[in-house]
Scaffold this motif. Structure first.
Motif, PDB file in Angstrom:
ATOM      1  N   CYS A   1       0.863  -1.180   0.000  1.00 16.01           N
ATOM      2  CA  CYS A   1       0.000   0.000   0.000  1.00 16.01           C
ATOM      3  C   CYS A   1       0.899   1.230   0.000  1.00 16.01           C
ATOM      4  O   CYS A   1       1.293   1.709   1.072  1.00 16.01           O
ATOM      5  CB  CYS A   1      -0.903   0.009   1.225  1.00 16.01           C
ATOM      6  SG  CYS A   1      -1.812  -1.524   1.500  1.00 16.01           S
ATOM      7  N   GLY A   2       1.216   1.722  -1.166  1.00 16.27           N
ATOM      8  CA  GLY A   2       2.172   2.819  -1.263  1.00 16.27           C
ATOM      9  C   GLY A   2       1.719   4.065  -0.520  1.00 16.27           C
ATOM     10  O   GLY A   2       2.543   4.866  -0.076  1.00 16.27           O
ATOM     11  N   HIS A   3       0.415   4.240  -0.379  1.00 16.33           N
ATOM     12  CA  HIS A   3      -0.109   5.455   0.243  1.00 16.33           C
ATOM     13  C   HIS A   3      -0.735   5.181   1.606  1.00 16.33           C
ATOM     14  O   HIS A   3      -1.585   5.944   2.064  1.00 16.33           O
ATOM     15  CB  HIS A   3      -1.130   6.111  -0.685  1.00 16.33           C
ATOM     16  CG  HIS A   3      -0.555   6.463  -2.017  1.00 16.33           C
ATOM     17  ND1 HIS A   3       0.360   7.476  -2.181  1.00 16.33           N
ATOM     18  CD2 HIS A   3      -0.708   5.895  -3.238  1.00 16.33           C
ATOM     19  CE1 HIS A   3       0.715   7.544  -3.452  1.00 16.33           C
ATOM     20  NE2 HIS A   3       0.080   6.590  -4.110  1.00 16.33           N
ATOM     21  N   GLY A   4      -0.331   4.079   2.230  1.00 15.58           N
ATOM     22  CA  GLY A   4      -0.883   3.768   3.546  1.00 15.58           C
ATOM     23  C   GLY A   4      -2.199   3.020   3.424  1.00 15.58           C
ATOM     24  O   GLY A   4      -2.681   2.722   2.326  1.00 15.58           O
ATOM     25  N   PHE A   5      -2.756   2.699   4.566  1.00 18.08           N
ATOM     26  CA  PHE A   5      -4.021   1.976   4.568  1.00 18.08           C
ATOM     27  C   PHE A   5      -4.844   2.423   5.761  1.00 18.08           C
ATOM     28  O   PHE A   5      -4.324   2.969   6.734  1.00 18.08           O
ATOM     29  CB  PHE A   5      -3.801   0.458   4.619  1.00 18.08           C
ATOM     30  CG  PHE A   5      -2.953   0.006   5.779  1.00 18.08           C
ATOM     31  CD1 PHE A   5      -3.497  -0.165   7.037  1.00 18.08           C
ATOM     32  CD2 PHE A   5      -1.596  -0.244   5.600  1.00 18.08           C
ATOM     33  CE1 PHE A   5      -2.715  -0.583   8.099  1.00 18.08           C
ATOM     34  CE2 PHE A   5      -0.805  -0.662   6.667  1.00 18.08           C
ATOM     35  CZ  PHE A   5      -1.363  -0.821   7.914  1.00 18.08           C
ATOM     36  N   LEU A   6      -6.129   2.212   5.671  1.00 18.28           N
ATOM     37  CA  LEU A   6      -7.028   2.545   6.766  1.00 18.28           C
ATOM     38  C   LEU A   6      -7.721   1.271   7.177  1.00 18.28           C
ATOM     39  O   LEU A   6      -8.557   0.735   6.465  1.00 18.28           O
ATOM     40  CB  LEU A   6      -8.058   3.579   6.294  1.00 18.28           C
ATOM     41  CG  LEU A   6      -8.981   4.079   7.409  1.00 18.28           C
ATOM     42  CD1 LEU A   6      -8.193   4.837   8.454  1.00 18.28           C
ATOM     43  CD2 LEU A   6     -10.072   4.955   6.835  1.00 18.28           C
ATOM     44  N   LEU A   7      -7.303   0.749   8.309  1.00 18.06           N
ATOM     45  CA  LEU A   7      -7.843  -0.541   8.710  1.00 18.06           C
ATOM     46  C   LEU A   7      -8.488  -0.434  10.078  1.00 18.06           C
ATOM     47  O   LEU A   7      -9.500  -1.030  10.352  1.00 18.06           O
ATOM     48  CB  LEU A   7      -6.706  -1.568   8.753  1.00 18.06           C
ATOM     49  CG  LEU A   7      -7.115  -3.010   8.926  1.00 18.06           C
ATOM     50  CD1 LEU A   7      -7.828  -3.506   7.692  1.00 18.06           C
ATOM     51  CD2 LEU A   7      -5.890  -3.848   9.217  1.00 18.06           C
TER      52      LEU A   7
ATOM     53  N   LYS B   1     -13.291  -4.599   1.295  1.00 20.10           N
ATOM     54  CA  LYS B   1     -11.903  -4.223   1.078  1.00 20.10           C
ATOM     55  C   LYS B   1     -11.114  -5.454   0.636  1.00 20.10           C
ATOM     56  O   LYS B   1     -11.474  -6.581   0.916  1.00 20.10           O
ATOM     57  CB  LYS B   1     -11.305  -3.639   2.364  1.00 20.10           C
ATOM     58  CG  LYS B   1     -11.932  -2.296   2.701  1.00 20.10           C
ATOM     59  CD  LYS B   1     -11.208  -1.637   3.844  1.00 20.10           C
ATOM     60  CE  LYS B   1      -9.884  -1.056   3.396  1.00 20.10           C
ATOM     61  NZ  LYS B   1      -9.340  -0.115   4.417  1.00 20.10           N
TER      62      LYS B   1
ATOM     63  N   LEU C   1       1.439  -3.718   3.763  1.00 20.84           N
ATOM     64  CA  LEU C   1       2.692  -3.019   4.015  1.00 20.84           C
ATOM     65  C   LEU C   1       2.605  -1.610   3.457  1.00 20.84           C
ATOM     66  O   LEU C   1       2.307  -1.416   2.284  1.00 20.84           O
ATOM     67  CB  LEU C   1       3.864  -3.735   3.322  1.00 20.84           C
ATOM     68  CG  LEU C   1       4.089  -5.211   3.638  1.00 20.84           C
ATOM     69  CD1 LEU C   1       5.396  -5.680   3.016  1.00 20.84           C
ATOM     70  CD2 LEU C   1       4.103  -5.442   5.134  1.00 20.84           C
ATOM     71  N   ALA C   2       2.852  -0.643   4.298  1.00 19.65           N
ATOM     72  CA  ALA C   2       2.828   0.753   3.873  1.00 19.65           C
ATOM     73  C   ALA C   2       4.044   1.443   4.472  1.00 19.65           C
ATOM     74  O   ALA C   2       4.675   0.914   5.392  1.00 19.65           O
ATOM     75  CB  ALA C   2       1.534   1.414   4.335  1.00 19.65           C
ATOM     76  N   PRO C   3       4.384   2.601   3.948  1.00 19.97           N
ATOM     77  CA  PRO C   3       5.529   3.308   4.535  1.00 19.97           C
ATOM     78  C   PRO C   3       5.268   3.616   6.013  1.00 19.97           C
ATOM     79  O   PRO C   3       4.289   4.264   6.344  1.00 19.97           O
ATOM     80  CB  PRO C   3       5.610   4.590   3.701  1.00 19.97           C
ATOM     81  CG  PRO C   3       4.931   4.254   2.411  1.00 19.97           C
ATOM     82  CD  PRO C   3       3.828   3.302   2.785  1.00 19.97           C
TER      83      PRO C   3
ATOM     84  N   GLU D   1       4.209   1.788   8.462  1.00 24.86           N
ATOM     85  CA  GLU D   1       3.315   0.943   9.248  1.00 24.86           C
ATOM     86  C   GLU D   1       2.938  -0.325   8.495  1.00 24.86           C
ATOM     87  O   GLU D   1       3.066  -0.401   7.273  1.00 24.86           O
ATOM     88  CB  GLU D   1       2.049   1.693   9.660  1.00 24.86           C
ATOM     89  CG  GLU D   1       1.170   2.105   8.514  1.00 24.86           C
ATOM     90  CD  GLU D   1      -0.125   2.774   8.974  1.00 24.86           C
ATOM     91  OE1 GLU D   1      -0.478   2.649  10.154  1.00 24.86           O
ATOM     92  OE2 GLU D   1      -0.786   3.408   8.138  1.00 24.86           O
TER      93      GLU D   1
END
Lengths: 167, 167
Positions: free
Chosen positions: A38-44, B49, B65-67, B69
Motif C-alpha cells: 500500500c504505497g499510500h498507507g491503509f485505513l484498517l 476491502k 505493508l505501507a511506509p 506501518e
C-alpha cells in the motif's frame, strides 16, 4: 515457500486475479498468504476502538488475539517492499505467498497484468517476469494467459516457481 | 522485554489505564506494545476491502505493508493466551508489552483493577499480582494505586518487573 508478485497498473485486475488464484492453489494442497503493498498507507483500524486508542497513545504496535485468528498493527521502520522478510516472519507456515504489487522489485518472480485499454505499466521490472495475463492480443517472450485461466496459471506457477522465489 | 497484564472485570477501566501508562513508559525511554485478548473474536477488517476478499477466498493471512506501518491479519492455531510468544514474535523491539486481559494466566505478572461498585474478578490468578489499582478502599498484600496515579504505577512497574516477565 514460493513467492510471486501479481503486478500491473491500477484497475488491471490484480485483486480479482489473486482471489481466483487462492482457491486454485488451495485445491492443489498449498496454503496461501497475501501481501499487499500500500504505497499510500491503509485505513484498517477504526477510530474509537481500543486498538486505535493505544496507537494514538503512542504504542509501537497492537496485537489482537482471538480464538483462531489474530491481527497485528504496528509501526515499521523497514522497507515496505521487503516482501521476503515479511513473508518469512509472519507467514512462515504458508507454502505460497502472493504479492499484490511489487512491480519494481528486481529478483521477485512476477506475473504481469496487461489490460486492453490500459497503458502497460512502464515501471515493471521485467527481469523475473514469468507470465503475462491479458485480455488483449499480447506478444511476449513468456506465456500469456487469459484472466479467466486461473487454474492453468496456478499449474504453470507451481511448475515454474522456485522455492524461496526471491534471489 | 518486560511483560505485564492489566487485568480486571469488564468496565473496570483497563483500556483507560493502558492509554495512561503508555505515555508514562515512553517518557521513561521505553517503547511500548499492547496485546489485547479478545475472547469473542474481533471485527477489524472491512467487508469489500481487498484484505477481506483475500481471506474470504481462503488465504491463511493477509499483510498490508505501507511506509512506516504494517498490518497482519491471519488465522492462528495457537493458544490465544500465549502472550509471550506473540510478544517476542511481533514486538521483539518493544521494551515493555502491556497485556489487556490475561487475568487467568499463571506466572504472568499482573496489575489488578478493582472498581467501586463492580464485583472483583474471581477469575484472577493472584500469583504474580504486583499491584492493585482501585478507586475503592482496598486492602491488599501488594501496593494499591489510584486510577489517576499512572506515573507512580509506571515507576513501580519498572522497578519491580523482571525482564521476560513470564516465567
Amino acid at each position: 515457500m514460493k513467492i510471486v508478485a501479481i503486478a500491473g497498473p491500477s484497475q488491471s485486475g490484480k485483486t480479482l486475479l489473486i482471489t481466483r488464484l487462492i482457491p486454485e492453489f488451495r485445491a492443489r494442497g498449498y496454503s496461501v498468504a497475501v501481501i499487499k503493498h500500500c504505497g499510500h498507507g491503509f485505513l484498517l483500524d477504526v477510530e474509537g476502538k481500543d486498538s486505535w486508542k493505544y496507537r494514538q497513545a503512542g504504542a509501537e504496535g497492537v496485537a489482537l488475539l482471538a480464538p483462531g485468528e489474530m491481527a497485528v498493527l504496528r509501526k515499521s521502520s523497514g522497507d515496505p517492499r521487503d516482501f521476503r522478510e515479511t513473508a518469512e516472519r509472519y507467514f512462515g507456515d504458508a507454502s505460497i505467498v502472493l504479492v499484490e504489487g511489487g512491480k519494481g522489485i528486481r529478483g521477485l518472480k512476477k506475473v504481469e497484468l496487461v489490460r486492453r485499454g490500459l497503458d502497460p505499466d512502464g515501471g515493471i521490472e521485467r527481469e523475473g517476469r514469468l507470465a503475462v495475463v491479458s485480455d488483449a492480443d499480447v506478444v511476449a517472450d513468456v506465456p500469456v494467459f487469459l484472466p479467466g485461466q486461473a487454474a492453468a496459471l496456478a499449474d504453470f506457477l507451481i511448475a515454474n516457481l522456485p522455492d524461496g522465489s526471491i534471489e
